[in-house]
Structure formats: structure tokens, C-alpha cells
Design a protein around this motif. Structure first.
Motif, PDB file in Angstrom:
ATOM      1  N   ASP A   1     -20.481  45.626  34.955  1.00 52.74           N
ATOM      2  CA  ASP A   1     -19.099  45.151  34.867  1.00 52.74           C
ATOM      3  C   ASP A   1     -18.848  44.459  33.535  1.00 52.74           C
ATOM      4  OD1 ASP A   1     -18.640  46.112  37.389  1.00 52.74           O
ATOM      5  OD2 ASP A   1     -18.730  44.166  38.385  1.00 52.74           O
ATOM      6  N   ASN A   2     -19.782  43.588  33.124  1.00 51.97           N
ATOM      7  CA  ASN A   2     -19.618  42.842  31.875  1.00 51.97           C
ATOM      8  C   ASN A   2     -19.571  43.773  30.669  1.00 51.97           C
ATOM      9  OD1 ASN A   2     -19.577  40.373  33.176  1.00 51.97           O
ATOM     10  ND2 ASN A   2     -21.783  40.046  32.980  1.00 51.97           N
ATOM     11  N   ARG A   3     -20.416  44.812  30.690  1.00 56.52           N
ATOM     12  CA  ARG A   3     -20.431  45.735  29.552  1.00 56.52           C
ATOM     13  C   ARG A   3     -19.133  46.537  29.490  1.00 56.52           C
ATOM     14  NH1 ARG A   3     -26.170  48.309  27.984  1.00 56.52           N
ATOM     15  NH2 ARG A   3     -25.046  48.241  26.028  1.00 56.52           N
ATOM     16  N   CYS A   4     -18.624  46.950  30.644  1.00 58.22           N
ATOM     17  CA  CYS A   4     -17.391  47.733  30.664  1.00 58.22           C
ATOM     18  C   CYS A   4     -16.189  46.874  30.271  1.00 58.22           C
ATOM     19  CB  CYS A   4     -17.164  48.331  32.049  1.00 58.22           C
ATOM     20  SG  CYS A   4     -18.465  49.475  32.568  1.00 58.22           S
ATOM     21  N   GLU A   5     -16.107  45.672  30.830  1.00 58.37           N
ATOM     22  CA  GLU A   5     -15.017  44.769  30.485  1.00 58.37           C
ATOM     23  C   GLU A   5     -15.071  44.398  29.007  1.00 58.37           C
ATOM     24  OE1 GLU A   5     -15.322  41.453  33.079  1.00 58.37           O
ATOM     25  OE2 GLU A   5     -14.868  42.594  34.895  1.00 58.37           O
ATOM     26  N   GLY A   6     -16.291  44.125  28.515  1.00 59.26           N
ATOM     27  CA  GLY A   6     -16.447  43.751  27.117  1.00 59.26           C
ATOM     28  C   GLY A   6     -16.008  44.848  26.168  1.00 59.26           C
ATOM     29  N   SER A   7     -16.246  46.106  26.562  1.00 57.35           N
ATOM     30  CA  SER A   7     -15.836  47.230  25.710  1.00 57.35           C
ATOM     31  C   SER A   7     -14.318  47.291  25.576  1.00 57.35           C
ATOM     32  CB  SER A   7     -16.365  48.544  26.286  1.00 57.35           C
ATOM     33  OG  SER A   7     -17.777  48.569  26.278  1.00 57.35           O
ATOM     34  N   LEU A   8     -13.586  47.087  26.693  1.00 55.80           N
ATOM     35  CA  LEU A   8     -12.128  47.114  26.631  1.00 55.80           C
ATOM     36  C   LEU A   8     -11.595  45.920  25.843  1.00 55.80           C
ATOM     37  CD1 LEU A   8      -9.422  48.341  27.384  1.00 55.80           C
ATOM     38  CD2 LEU A   8      -9.486  47.010  29.513  1.00 55.80           C
ATOM     39  N   VAL A   9     -12.131  44.736  26.101  1.00 50.33           N
ATOM     40  CA  VAL A   9     -11.686  43.540  25.385  1.00 50.33           C
ATOM     41  C   VAL A   9     -11.879  43.706  23.879  1.00 50.33           C
ATOM     42  CG1 VAL A   9     -12.211  41.095  24.973  1.00 50.33           C
ATOM     43  CG2 VAL A   9     -12.017  41.967  27.320  1.00 50.33           C
ATOM     44  N   SER A  10     -13.020  44.279  23.492  1.00 57.16           N
ATOM     45  CA  SER A  10     -13.296  44.507  22.077  1.00 57.16           C
ATOM     46  C   SER A  10     -12.317  45.518  21.480  1.00 57.16           C
ATOM     47  CB  SER A  10     -14.730  45.004  21.894  1.00 57.16           C
ATOM     48  OG  SER A  10     -15.005  45.279  20.537  1.00 57.16           O
ATOM     49  N   ALA A  11     -12.021  46.588  22.229  1.00 56.88           N
ATOM     50  CA  ALA A  11     -11.095  47.606  21.743  1.00 56.88           C
ATOM     51  C   ALA A  11      -9.695  47.037  21.563  1.00 56.88           C
ATOM     52  CB  ALA A  11     -11.066  48.784  22.709  1.00 56.88           C
ATOM     53  N   LEU A  12      -9.239  46.200  22.507  1.00 58.70           N
ATOM     54  CA  LEU A  12      -7.921  45.582  22.387  1.00 58.70           C
ATOM     55  C   LEU A  12      -7.868  44.655  21.177  1.00 58.70           C
ATOM     56  CD1 LEU A  12      -7.167  44.716  26.137  1.00 58.70           C
ATOM     57  CD2 LEU A  12      -6.207  46.597  24.791  1.00 58.70           C
ATOM     58  N   ALA A  13      -8.930  43.876  20.980  1.00 55.91           N
ATOM     59  CA  ALA A  13      -8.961  42.939  19.852  1.00 55.91           C
ATOM     60  C   ALA A  13      -8.929  43.674  18.520  1.00 55.91           C
ATOM     61  CB  ALA A  13     -10.202  42.055  19.946  1.00 55.91           C
ATOM     62  N   HIS A  14      -9.633  44.793  18.427  1.00 57.83           N
ATOM     63  CA  HIS A  14      -9.670  45.546  17.174  1.00 57.83           C
ATOM     64  C   HIS A  14      -8.335  46.255  16.877  1.00 57.83           C
ATOM     65  CE1 HIS A  14     -14.070  45.010  17.345  1.00 57.83           C
ATOM     66  NE2 HIS A  14     -14.018  45.213  16.038  1.00 57.83           N
ATOM     67  N   SER A  15      -7.477  46.357  17.886  1.00 59.40           N
ATOM     68  CA  SER A  15      -6.173  46.982  17.645  1.00 59.40           C
ATOM     69  C   SER A  15      -5.162  45.989  17.078  1.00 59.40           C
ATOM     70  CB  SER A  15      -5.639  47.577  18.950  1.00 59.40           C
ATOM     71  OG  SER A  15      -5.246  46.559  19.859  1.00 59.40           O
ATOM     72  N   ALA A  16      -5.466  44.696  17.143  1.00 62.61           N
ATOM     73  CA  ALA A  16      -4.570  43.668  16.613  1.00 62.61           C
ATOM     74  C   ALA A  16      -4.931  43.418  15.151  1.00 62.61           C
ATOM     75  CB  ALA A  16      -4.680  42.387  17.433  1.00 62.61           C
ATOM     76  N   THR A  17      -4.433  44.286  14.280  1.00 64.79           N
ATOM     77  CA  THR A  17      -4.780  44.209  12.858  1.00 64.79           C
ATOM     78  C   THR A  17      -3.581  43.756  12.034  1.00 64.79           C
ATOM     79  OG1 THR A  17      -4.188  46.547  12.565  1.00 64.79           O
ATOM     80  CG2 THR A  17      -6.487  46.051  13.100  1.00 64.79           C
ATOM     81  N   GLY A  18      -3.846  43.423  10.765  1.00 62.18           N
ATOM     82  CA  GLY A  18      -2.782  43.040   9.840  1.00 62.18           C
ATOM     83  C   GLY A  18      -2.471  41.564   9.832  1.00 62.18           C
ATOM     84  N   TYR A  19      -3.325  40.757  10.467  1.00 61.58           N
ATOM     85  CA  TYR A  19      -3.115  39.312  10.510  1.00 61.58           C
ATOM     86  C   TYR A  19      -4.279  38.599   9.824  1.00 61.58           C
ATOM     87  CZ  TYR A  19       0.137  40.800  14.139  1.00 61.58           C
ATOM     88  OH  TYR A  19       1.131  41.440  14.828  1.00 61.58           O
ATOM     89  N   ASP A  20      -3.999  37.387   9.317  1.00 62.02           N
ATOM     90  CA  ASP A  20      -5.069  36.588   8.704  1.00 62.02           C
ATOM     91  C   ASP A  20      -5.955  35.956   9.765  1.00 62.02           C
ATOM     92  OD1 ASP A  20      -4.127  37.158   6.142  1.00 62.02           O
ATOM     93  OD2 ASP A  20      -2.695  35.498   6.209  1.00 62.02           O
ATOM     94  N   SER A  21      -5.382  35.643  10.910  1.00 65.68           N
ATOM     95  CA  SER A  21      -6.170  35.135  12.037  1.00 65.68           C
ATOM     96  C   SER A  21      -5.551  35.649  13.318  1.00 65.68           C
ATOM     97  CB  SER A  21      -6.211  33.602  12.045  1.00 65.68           C
ATOM     98  OG  SER A  21      -4.927  33.065  12.344  1.00 65.68           O
TER      99      SER A  21
END
Length: 375
Positions: free
Chosen positions: A276-296
Motif C-alpha cells: 500500500d505504501n509503495r503504491c500510494e507513494g508512487s501516486l503522491v510522487s507523480a502528483l508532486a512532479h506535475s506541479a512545476t514552474g514554481y520556486d517552492s
């Protein structure tokens, strides 16, 4: 019931012990340690009892898991080995409790997990039959070469690690893995900033814009691996990933000759949280990497839901070498397909201080010569 011939192993460096009549003790061929016979017998008796207790606990855990709903669909797992069972045999380690299986032509002389030099042959009894196997791509010579390269340039390693006869004890083991299929969907909210600096008259100003960022999406996953052996450190298996599933084959005993295969002792139930942790972590990481163009971009909240699917059982290839030094266990593991490796290494302080003393003596002699020349 098979008869076991026990070859005792040095608790300090794992080298072989032999009885020396003049001292009346068991002595190590490698590090020179000496032990009373009663001391070693007591140590091995304790290990055998721990192994028996561990095996009993593992069997009880498997029986419990069979009737427990984890949310993952394990209905496709099968224990039917068919005619293959006749050509299989098993070994058990009285030291750590490892259960190893192989084809009938493969001999096991020591345990790849704890280094115990004697394992007990027995009659194969089928547990679950694997769905898949990932064949070894790298040979034993490749593994030995990689191990020697890993040791190279580390002059303070104990001899127990670098001895040629020890390096040659490296073993190919098919490590058991559960593989999880399913889908994760969810959303995440972030606080983001974007800044720019500019000059206005005599002042240098920084303007910062603040944003509320929202992302949502889904991610299908196939065969997320979780190792099913309690004896194999999870961080080691994570470190030598990934495996290339393009070479994954339907299980056949034809891939086993010359290798050992560990029988799983961590159930699907006990692996579910990690999956569960590995699957959830993969989605969380993918969502975070889609938030681009910001300094923070700082996460504020996130919500993930899993749709759990099928569970598969697979054997994945690992080259392993176990060493014990000063009462601590050290394990070298290498991905048998890609060559990625991991291992903890100790320092021999005898070698370190010996080298330091030699350098110090050389510097002292050189300084003394300079002093005498100047005076």
C-alpha cells in the motif's frame, strides 16, 4: 529423517573450526580464535532452537493468513506443483530457519543468508507454486568480478572478506516476491510561490506571488514488488531494484538447476501495508512532479484511495555472500539481472592502526634525518 554432519563455524569471522589436540579447543583457520567445545555446542544448540521456533511461527502465520482478507486478491495463487514436485528437494538451515528449494541435481553446502556451513537436506513439500520467475542474466563469474571490484580500494577490510576462497562462496538465490496489481487515485493540495527581483531607484526589491495549487489523478500499477523473505533485509532489496520485467517468464523448474530458491515466509497479509505504501507513494510522487514552474511547492494535504487487484508470486535473481565479523552479520547482494549491488563493509582496526603506525614511523625517521642534517 536425514542425518546431518555439522561443520562448526567461527563466531568471529565465519571461518571453519577444527579441533586441535594440543590445546583441546576448536580453532579457527582464518582469524586464530579459540573456543571450548562446550561453548560452540551450546551456541549451535541455541541457534537450532531459535530456527525451530522461527519456522513454527512462520507456519502459524501462513495458516492464519490463508483465512484473512487483506483487500488484495490472492485467489490466483496456487499450490499445485504437479509433476515438478517429484524433481524438487529442499534444505533447511538449523541456524536461521531458512527453507531453500532447488532441483534435485543442485547441492547446498551452506546457507546463503547466515553463512551456516551445514544445511539439512529433506523431502520437498510444496507451498505455493510461483507464477513467474526472472532468470539469472549475470553469471557467477560476473558476480565474483563485481564483488572484487566492490572490495578494491578498501585496504582496511578484514581478511575474512577479501580471502579468495571466501569470495568464491557467493551463491545465486531466487528470492521470493509478492507482486501487486491495482490502481491508485487521489488528489493533493500545495502552497506554491514564485518570486522575481528587480531594481527600483536605489532599492532592490523582491516580489513574491503565492498560489494555491491543486492536482488530482490516477495511476495504474502492475507487479509492484515486495520481497517475501524475512531473512532478506528490505532495504537491500529496495536498493538493488529495479528489475526489468521484460524478461519475466512463466515459472518453470527448468530455470532452477545450479541455483537455490528461498520459500516465502512473509505472507501476503504481512506484506500488504508495505505494498500500500509503495503504491500510494508512487501516486503522491507523480502528483508532486506535475506541479512545476514554481520556486517552492509545499504539500498541504493529500488524499489517496487504492483499488487493490491481483497478487502474484515470483522468484527474482540475487547473488549473495554472507560474512560474520566480530559478532555482526554483513551481507553482499547483487541484482542477478542488472548487476546493481549493495553491501555493508566493516573496518579492521588492526590493519588501520598497523598502517598508521608504519606511516608514523616513516615520518618520524624522515624528520629525524632532516633534523640531524640541519644540525
Amino acid at each position: 529423517m536425514p542425518t546431518q554432519v555439522t561443520n562448526y563455524q567461527c563466531p568471529a569471522c565465519t571461518g571453519p573450526l577444527h579441533f586441535v589436540g594440543s590445546s583441546g579447543k576448536l580453532e579457527c583457520d582464518y582469524c586464530g580464535s579459540k573456543f571450548d567445545v562446550s561453548e560452540i555446542e551450546a551456541l549451535y544448540a541455541e541457534k537450532e532452537q531459535k530456527a525451530a521456533d522461527a519456522q513454527k511461527a512462520a507456519e502459524e502465520k501462513q495458516e492464519k493468513a490463508a483465512s484473512t482478507d487483506t483487500g488484495w486478491d490472492a485467489s490466483g495463487l496456487s499450490g499445485d506443483w504437479g509433476q515438478d514436485a517429484a524433481g524438487m528437494k529442499s534444505y533447511s538451515c538449523p541456524s536461521c530457519g531458512a527453507e531453500l528449494i532447488c532441483d534435485e541435481t543442485t547441492a547446498a553446502t551452506s546457507c546463503p543468508y547466515c553463512g551456516n556451513p551445514s544445511v539439512v537436506p529433506g523431502q520437498f513439500t510444496g507451498s505455493l507454486k510461483p507464477d513467474f520467475v526472472l532468470p539469472f542474466k549475470l553469471s557467477r563469474d560476473d558476480a565474483v568480478k563485481a564483488l572484487k571490484a566492490y572490495y578494491k580500494g578498501k585496504p582496511f577490510l578484514p581478511r575474512a572478506f577479501t580471502a579468495e576462497n571466501h569470495v568464491q562462496e557467493i551463491k545465486g538465490v531466487y528470492v521470493p516476491f509478492w507482486m501487486f496489481d491495482g490502481e491508485a487515485e487521489g488528489s493533493a493540495q500545495y502552497e506554491a510561490t514564485r518570486s522575481r527581483s528587480f531594481t527600483s531607484g536605489d532599492y532592490e526589491l523582491t516580489e513574491t506571488d503565492h498560489f494555491d495549487v491543486y492536482r488530482e489523478g490516477s495511476l495504474a500499477f502492475s507487479k509492484v514488488p515486495v520481497d517475501a523473505s524475512s531473512k532478506m533485509p528490505d532495504d537491500y532489496m529496495d536498493s538493488i531494484e529495479p528489475f526489468n520485467y521484460d524478461d519475466l517468464k512463466p515459472f518453470s523448474t527448468a530455470y532452477l538447476p545450479g541455483f537455490l530458491a528461498d520459500k516465502y515466509d512473509v505472507s501476503v497479509e504481512d506484506s500488504a501495508a508495505r505494498a500500500d505504501n509503495r503504491c500510494e507513494g508512487s501516486l503522491v510522487s507523480a502528483l508532486a512532479h506535475s506541479a512545476t514552474g514554481y520556486d517552492s511547492c509545499v504539500p498541504v494535504s493529500q488524499d489517496v484511495k487504492l483499488r487493490r487487484g491481483k497478487v502474484h508470486y515470483a522468484l527474482l535473481p540475487v547473488w549473495m555472500l554472507h560474512t560474520k565479523w566480530n559478532g555482526k552479520d554483513y551481507l553482499f547482494a547483487m541484482n542477478g539481472q542488472t548487476g546493481k549491488l549493495v553491501g555493508d563493509l566493516p573496518t579492521s582496526y588492526g590493519k588501520f592502526w598497523g598502517t598508521f603506525a608504519a606511516i608514523a614511523a616513516g615520518l618520524t625517521a624522515a624528520l629525524s634525518a632532516v633534523y640531524l642534517f640541519l644540525t
